[in-house]
Design a protein around this motif. Structure first.
Motif, PDB file in Angstrom:
ATOM      1  N   GLU A  68     -16.308 -12.802  -6.502  1.00  0.00           N
ATOM      2  CA  GLU A  68     -17.226 -11.848  -5.898  1.00  0.00           C
ATOM      3  C   GLU A  68     -17.881 -11.027  -7.002  1.00  0.00           C
ATOM      4  OE1 GLU A  68     -16.618  -9.155  -2.166  1.00  0.00           O
ATOM      5  OE2 GLU A  68     -15.800  -8.081  -3.890  1.00  0.00           O
ATOM      6  N   LEU A  69     -19.184 -10.824  -6.893  1.00  0.00           N
ATOM      7  CA  LEU A  69     -19.862  -9.961  -7.857  1.00  0.00           C
ATOM      8  C   LEU A  69     -19.323  -8.548  -7.732  1.00  0.00           C
ATOM      9  CD1 LEU A  69     -23.568 -11.142  -7.569  1.00  0.00           C
ATOM     10  CD2 LEU A  69     -21.968 -11.573  -9.434  1.00  0.00           C
ATOM     11  N   VAL A  70     -19.234  -7.867  -8.855  1.00  0.00           N
ATOM     12  CA  VAL A  70     -18.700  -6.512  -8.890  1.00  0.00           C
ATOM     13  C   VAL A  70     -19.843  -5.544  -9.146  1.00  0.00           C
ATOM     14  CG1 VAL A  70     -17.158  -4.971 -10.168  1.00  0.00           C
ATOM     15  CG2 VAL A  70     -16.483  -7.339  -9.748  1.00  0.00           C
ATOM     16  N   ASN A  71     -19.943  -4.519  -8.326  1.00  0.00           N
ATOM     17  CA  ASN A  71     -20.945  -3.479  -8.511  1.00  0.00           C
ATOM     18  C   ASN A  71     -20.595  -2.681  -9.759  1.00  0.00           C
ATOM     19  OD1 ASN A  71     -21.616  -0.449  -8.113  1.00  0.00           O
ATOM     20  ND2 ASN A  71     -23.056  -1.532  -6.763  1.00  0.00           N
ATOM     21  N   LYS A  72     -21.577  -2.516 -10.651  1.00  0.00           N
ATOM     22  CA  LYS A  72     -21.339  -1.853 -11.935  1.00  0.00           C
ATOM     23  C   LYS A  72     -20.783  -0.438 -11.763  1.00  0.00           C
ATOM     24  CE  LYS A  72     -23.353  -0.264 -16.145  1.00  0.00           C
ATOM     25  NZ  LYS A  72     -24.417   0.274 -16.862  1.00  0.00           N
ATOM     26  N   ASP A  73     -21.396   0.365 -10.905  1.00  0.00           N
ATOM     27  CA  ASP A  73     -20.945   1.746 -10.718  1.00  0.00           C
ATOM     28  C   ASP A  73     -19.537   1.800 -10.123  1.00  0.00           C
ATOM     29  OD1 ASP A  73     -23.323   2.744 -11.768  1.00  0.00           O
ATOM     30  OD2 ASP A  73     -24.276   2.843  -9.790  1.00  0.00           O
ATOM     31  N   ASP A  74     -19.267   0.938  -9.142  1.00  0.00           N
ATOM     32  CA  ASP A  74     -17.922   0.890  -8.553  1.00  0.00           C
ATOM     33  C   ASP A  74     -16.890   0.509  -9.607  1.00  0.00           C
ATOM     34  OD1 ASP A  74     -19.047   1.525  -6.100  1.00  0.00           O
ATOM     35  OD2 ASP A  74     -18.937  -0.533  -5.322  1.00  0.00           O
ATOM     36  N   PHE A  75     -17.240  -0.497 -10.432  1.00  0.00           N
ATOM     37  CA  PHE A  75     -16.309  -0.921 -11.472  1.00  0.00           C
ATOM     38  C   PHE A  75     -16.068   0.195 -12.485  1.00  0.00           C
ATOM     39  CE2 PHE A  75     -15.387  -2.626 -15.675  1.00  0.00           C
ATOM     40  CZ  PHE A  75     -14.204  -3.292 -15.408  1.00  0.00           C
ATOM     41  N   THR A  76     -17.139   0.837 -12.935  1.00  0.00           N
ATOM     42  CA  THR A  76     -17.005   1.900 -13.929  1.00  0.00           C
ATOM     43  C   THR A  76     -16.124   3.028 -13.403  1.00  0.00           C
ATOM     44  OG1 THR A  76     -19.152   1.360 -14.859  1.00  0.00           O
ATOM     45  CG2 THR A  76     -18.271   3.532 -15.384  1.00  0.00           C
ATOM     46  N   ASN A  77     -16.324   3.430 -12.155  1.00  0.00           N
ATOM     47  CA  ASN A  77     -15.486   4.483 -11.555  1.00  0.00           C
ATOM     48  C   ASN A  77     -14.032   4.034 -11.451  1.00  0.00           C
ATOM     49  OD1 ASN A  77     -17.650   6.241 -11.291  1.00  0.00           O
ATOM     50  ND2 ASN A  77     -18.142   5.510  -9.233  1.00  0.00           N
ATOM     51  N   ARG A  78     -13.830   2.819 -11.021  1.00  0.00           N
ATOM     52  CA  ARG A  78     -12.462   2.307 -10.910  1.00  0.00           C
ATOM     53  C   ARG A  78     -11.806   2.178 -12.279  1.00  0.00           C
ATOM     54  NH1 ARG A  78     -10.151  -3.352  -8.584  1.00  0.00           N
ATOM     55  NH2 ARG A  78      -8.047  -2.902  -9.273  1.00  0.00           N
ATOM     56  N   PHE A  79     -12.560   1.687 -13.247  1.00  0.00           N
ATOM     57  CA  PHE A  79     -12.078   1.527 -14.613  1.00  0.00           C
ATOM     58  C   PHE A  79     -11.558   2.865 -15.143  1.00  0.00           C
ATOM     59  CE2 PHE A  79     -12.939   1.301 -19.227  1.00  0.00           C
ATOM     60  CZ  PHE A  79     -12.343   0.100 -19.551  1.00  0.00           C
ATOM     61  N   LYS A  80     -12.382   3.911 -14.999  1.00  0.00           N
ATOM     62  CA  LYS A  80     -11.979   5.241 -15.475  1.00  0.00           C
ATOM     63  C   LYS A  80     -10.742   5.741 -14.726  1.00  0.00           C
ATOM     64  CE  LYS A  80     -16.336   6.913 -15.260  1.00  0.00           C
ATOM     65  NZ  LYS A  80     -17.454   7.849 -15.366  1.00  0.00           N
ATOM     66  N   LYS A  81     -10.708   5.547 -13.412  1.00  0.00           N
ATOM     67  CA  LYS A  81      -9.563   6.001 -12.602  1.00  0.00           C
ATOM     68  C   LYS A  81      -8.285   5.249 -12.991  1.00  0.00           C
ATOM     69  CE  LYS A  81      -7.755   5.951  -7.902  1.00  0.00           C
ATOM     70  NZ  LYS A  81      -6.497   5.436  -8.380  1.00  0.00           N
ATOM     71  N   ASP A  82      -8.386   3.931 -13.092  1.00  0.00           N
ATOM     72  CA  ASP A  82      -7.197   3.134 -13.423  1.00  0.00           C
ATOM     73  C   ASP A  82      -6.656   3.482 -14.805  1.00  0.00           C
ATOM     74  OD1 ASP A  82      -7.345   1.893 -10.964  1.00  0.00           O
ATOM     75  OD2 ASP A  82      -8.167   0.017 -11.735  1.00  0.00           O
ATOM     76  N   LEU A  83      -7.542   3.696 -15.763  1.00  0.00           N
ATOM     77  CA  LEU A  83      -7.074   4.066 -17.102  1.00  0.00           C
ATOM     78  C   LEU A  83      -6.483   5.477 -17.106  1.00  0.00           C
ATOM     79  CD1 LEU A  83      -9.783   2.445 -19.398  1.00  0.00           C
ATOM     80  CD2 LEU A  83      -7.443   1.686 -18.988  1.00  0.00           C
ATOM     81  N   ALA A  84      -7.052   6.383 -16.329  1.00  0.00           N
ATOM     82  CA  ALA A  84      -6.479   7.728 -16.223  1.00  0.00           C
ATOM     83  C   ALA A  84      -5.093   7.657 -15.588  1.00  0.00           C
ATOM     84  CB  ALA A  84      -7.396   8.641 -15.414  1.00  0.00           C
ATOM     85  N   ASP A  85      -4.926   6.764 -14.596  1.00  0.00           N
ATOM     86  CA  ASP A  85      -3.628   6.616 -13.921  1.00  0.00           C
ATOM     87  C   ASP A  85      -2.524   6.127 -14.855  1.00  0.00           C
ATOM     88  OD1 ASP A  85      -4.714   7.496 -11.537  1.00  0.00           O
ATOM     89  OD2 ASP A  85      -4.872   5.490 -10.644  1.00  0.00           O
TER      90      ASP A  85
END
Length: 134
Positions: A68-85
């Protein structure tokens, strides 16, 4: 919870297939805790058979393949959240986000407690994995 991230410079590869293969090999050697300096010859028939019959299916089983294609903004937000976690320092996250400039990505595996996203940016190919492991 664990986050794994592999980056490879785009200029080292002729195409996206070559990059994905190299990143998969790195993921396999890291995941199995093999010494990368003991890399088998690419023409080794036993190695080719093991990749085809065991390792590709182990790391990319058909039941969890999810393209599935990944929305850039959704990925960037998730990326930051997951790394913060996982308590990644903000300076590291900022540096990694620079590598994701103009990124395009596809989710290649999806599970209830596991995701894998492969993509490319202006300068890098990458594999981002998130999971809850016991």
């Amino acid at each position: 919870m664990q986050v794994d991230l592999i980056f490879a410079e785009k200029g080292k590869f002729d195409n996206i297939q070559e990059a994905f293969s190299a990143i998969f090999k790195k993921e396999l050697f890291d995941g199995e805790e093999w010494d990368i300096s003991d890399e088998p010859d690419p023409s080794d028939e036993q190695w080719i058979a093991a990749l085809k019959n065991i390792w590709i299916n182990e790391y990319y089983p058909r039941k969890s393949i999810y393209i599935e294609l990944v929305n850039k903004d959704d990925f960037t937000n998730r990326f930051k959240k997951d790394l913060a976690d996982v308590n990644a320092p903000e300076s590291v996250v900022k540096e990694l986000l620079i590598r994701l400039n103009h990124m395009e990505a596809v989710q290649v595996r999806k599970g209830h407690v596991y995701d894998c996203i492969f993509g490319r940016s202006d300068s890098h190919y990458f594999l981002f994995e998130w999971g809850i492991y016991v």
